[in-house]
Scaffold this active site. Structure first.
Site, PDB file in Angstrom:
ATOM      1  N   LYS A 133     -16.847  -7.088   6.117  1.00 57.35           N
ATOM      2  CA  LYS A 133     -15.585  -7.632   6.620  1.00 57.35           C
ATOM      3  C   LYS A 133     -15.521  -7.572   8.138  1.00 57.35           C
ATOM      4  CE  LYS A 133     -12.742  -6.738   2.543  1.00 57.35           C
ATOM      5  NZ  LYS A 133     -11.573  -6.019   2.011  1.00 57.35           N
ATOM      6  N   HIS A 186       0.844  -1.209   0.000  1.00 54.22           N
ATOM      7  CA  HIS A 186       0.000   0.000   0.000  1.00 54.22           C
ATOM      8  C   HIS A 186       0.878   1.257   0.000  1.00 54.22           C
ATOM      9  CE1 HIS A 186      -3.102  -2.604   2.349  1.00 54.22           C
ATOM     10  NE2 HIS A 186      -3.589  -2.437   1.143  1.00 54.22           N
ATOM     11  N   ARG A 213      -2.263  -5.996  -8.488  1.00 51.53           N
ATOM     12  CA  ARG A 213      -1.251  -7.017  -8.180  1.00 51.53           C
ATOM     13  C   ARG A 213      -1.333  -8.115  -9.219  1.00 51.53           C
ATOM     14  NH1 ARG A 213      -3.453  -7.283  -2.180  1.00 51.53           N
ATOM     15  NH2 ARG A 213      -5.249  -6.793  -3.458  1.00 51.53           N
ATOM     16  N   SER A 240      -3.041  -7.709   2.863  1.00 55.86           N
ATOM     17  CA  SER A 240      -3.215  -7.635   4.319  1.00 55.86           C
ATOM     18  C   SER A 240      -3.567  -9.014   4.875  1.00 55.86           C
ATOM     19  CB  SER A 240      -4.309  -6.631   4.680  1.00 55.86           C
ATOM     20  OG  SER A 240      -3.931  -5.345   4.260  1.00 55.86           O
TER      21      SER A 240
HETATM   22  P1  ADP Z   1      -5.776  -5.947   0.688  1.00 54.03           P
HETATM   23  O1  ADP Z   1      -6.185  -6.691  -0.542  1.00 54.03           O
HETATM   24  O2  ADP Z   1      -4.320  -6.045   0.979  1.00 54.03           O
HETATM   25  O3  ADP Z   1      -6.666  -6.186   1.892  1.00 54.03           O
HETATM   26  P2  ADP Z   1      -7.018  -3.336   0.329  1.00 54.03           P
HETATM   27  O4  ADP Z   1      -8.411  -3.780   0.168  1.00 54.03           O
HETATM   28  O5  ADP Z   1      -6.733  -2.478   1.505  1.00 54.03           O
HETATM   29  O6  ADP Z   1      -5.916  -4.453   0.336  1.00 54.03           O
HETATM   30  O7  ADP Z   1      -6.505  -2.666  -1.012  1.00 54.03           O
HETATM   31  C1  ADP Z   1      -6.537  -1.320  -1.306  1.00 54.03           C
HETATM   32  C2  ADP Z   1      -5.894  -1.099  -2.647  1.00 54.03           C
HETATM   33  O8  ADP Z   1      -4.503  -1.379  -2.561  1.00 54.03           O
HETATM   34  C3  ADP Z   1      -6.410  -1.959  -3.800  1.00 54.03           C
HETATM   35  O9  ADP Z   1      -6.381  -1.168  -4.976  1.00 54.03           O
HETATM   36  C4  ADP Z   1      -5.377  -3.062  -3.891  1.00 54.03           C
HETATM   37  O10 ADP Z   1      -5.331  -3.617  -5.191  1.00 54.03           O
HETATM   38  C5  ADP Z   1      -4.120  -2.283  -3.567  1.00 54.03           C
HETATM   39  N1  ADP Z   1      -3.055  -3.116  -3.033  1.00 54.03           N
HETATM   40  C6  ADP Z   1      -3.116  -3.926  -1.952  1.00 54.03           C
HETATM   41  N2  ADP Z   1      -1.929  -4.550  -1.747  1.00 54.03           N
HETATM   42  C7  ADP Z   1      -1.098  -4.121  -2.737  1.00 54.03           C
HETATM   43  C8  ADP Z   1       0.249  -4.414  -3.114  1.00 54.03           C
HETATM   44  N3  ADP Z   1       0.958  -5.313  -2.439  1.00 54.03           N
HETATM   45  N4  ADP Z   1       0.785  -3.786  -4.188  1.00 54.03           N
HETATM   46  C9  ADP Z   1       0.034  -2.916  -4.903  1.00 54.03           C
HETATM   47  N5  ADP Z   1      -1.269  -2.606  -4.625  1.00 54.03           N
HETATM   48  C10 ADP Z   1      -1.820  -3.189  -3.563  1.00 54.03           C
END
Ligand code: ADP
Length: 161
Positions: free
Chosen positions: A41, A17, A90, A128
Site C-alpha cells: 500500500k 475503527h 462491514r 479509510s
Molecule cells: P480500511 O478498510 O478502512 O482501510 P483497515 O484495513 O484499517 O480499514 O481495517 C482494519 C479492520 O477494521 C478490519 O477488520 C476492517 O474490517 C475493520 N473496519 C474498517 N472500517 C470499519 C468500519 N467502518 N466498521 C467496522 N469495522 C471496520
C-alpha cells in the site's frame, strides 16, 4: 489475562475503527491495536503518524495499547501472548477475504482464533479510502473521523492536492 489484537492499516483511524476498539476493549483484559506494515500500500500517513493518531484517540481507554508490526500477524499475536484477533465486518464483500485470513492465521498458529464484530449501521460503508476520497471534495468529516484527527487529515489533504 485475555489479550486480543485488532490489526489494520488505520490510514487514518476512522470512527468505524474506534467503534470496534471501544466494543472489543470491553471483552478483553487487554486490546492491542496493531498497525500492520503492508508494503503493497501507499499510505497517506506514515506508520509513525498512524500510531500517534491512534494513541491520541484511544488515550482515555485504559486497557488499549497501540503498537505496530511488520511480521506475520499470527507470529505477532504469539509474541504478545494474544489468543484472539478481532476484526470488524462491514459489508458482505469483507467476508470472503476475512474468512480466508482467519483460517490461515489459525493454521499458522492453532492457539489463535479470529472473532468478528459487525459494524454498526452508521459505519457500515465507512472505510479509510472512502474518507480520503470525500476529503478531497470538502465533505463534512465529523461523522467519519474522530474529532482529534480532523486537523491532521485536512492538513495532509491540502498539502497533497
Ligand atoms: P480500511 O478498510 O478502512 O482501510 P483497515 O484495513 O484499517 O480499514 O481495517 C482494519 C479492520 O477494521 C478490519 O477488520 C476492517 O474490517 C475493520 N473496519 C474498517 N472500517 C470499519 C468500519 N467502518 N466498521 C467496522 N469495522 C471496520
Amino acid at each position: 489475562m485475555s489479550i486480543a489484537v485488532y490489526p489494520g492499516s488505520f490510514d487514518p483511524v476512522t470512527k468505524g475503527h474506534l467503534n470496534i476498539i471501544a466494543r472489543a476493549a470491553k471483552s478483553f483484559d487487554r486490546l492491542i491495536v496493531c498497525v500492520m506494515v503492508n508494503s503493497d500500500k501507499h499510505p497517506m500517513f506514515t506508520l509513525e503518524e498512524r500510531v500517534e493518531m491512534l494513541r491520541r484517540v484511544t488515550a482515555g481507554m485504559d486497557n488499549v495499547e497501540v503498537d505496530y508490526s511488520d511480521i506475520l500477524l499470527a507470529e505477532y499475536a504469539r509474541s504478545r501472548g494474544a489468543h484472539v484477533i478481532v476484526k470488524g465486518l462491514r459489508v458482505i464483500s469483507d467476508f470472503e477475504r476475512e474468512f480466508q485470513m482467519a483460517i490461515i492465521n489459525h493454521k499458522l498458529n492453532p492457539e489463535l482464533d479470529t472473532m468478528f464484530l459487525t459494524a454498526e449501521h452508521q459505519f457500515m460503508y465507512l472505510s479509510s479510502s472512502i474518507v480520503k476520497e470525500m476529503g478531497r471534495y470538502q465533505a463534512d468529516l465529523e461523522d467519519f473521523l474522530p474529532e482529534e484527527i480532523i486537523p491532521d487529515f485536512l492538513a495532509r489533504i491540502h498539502n497533497t492536492n
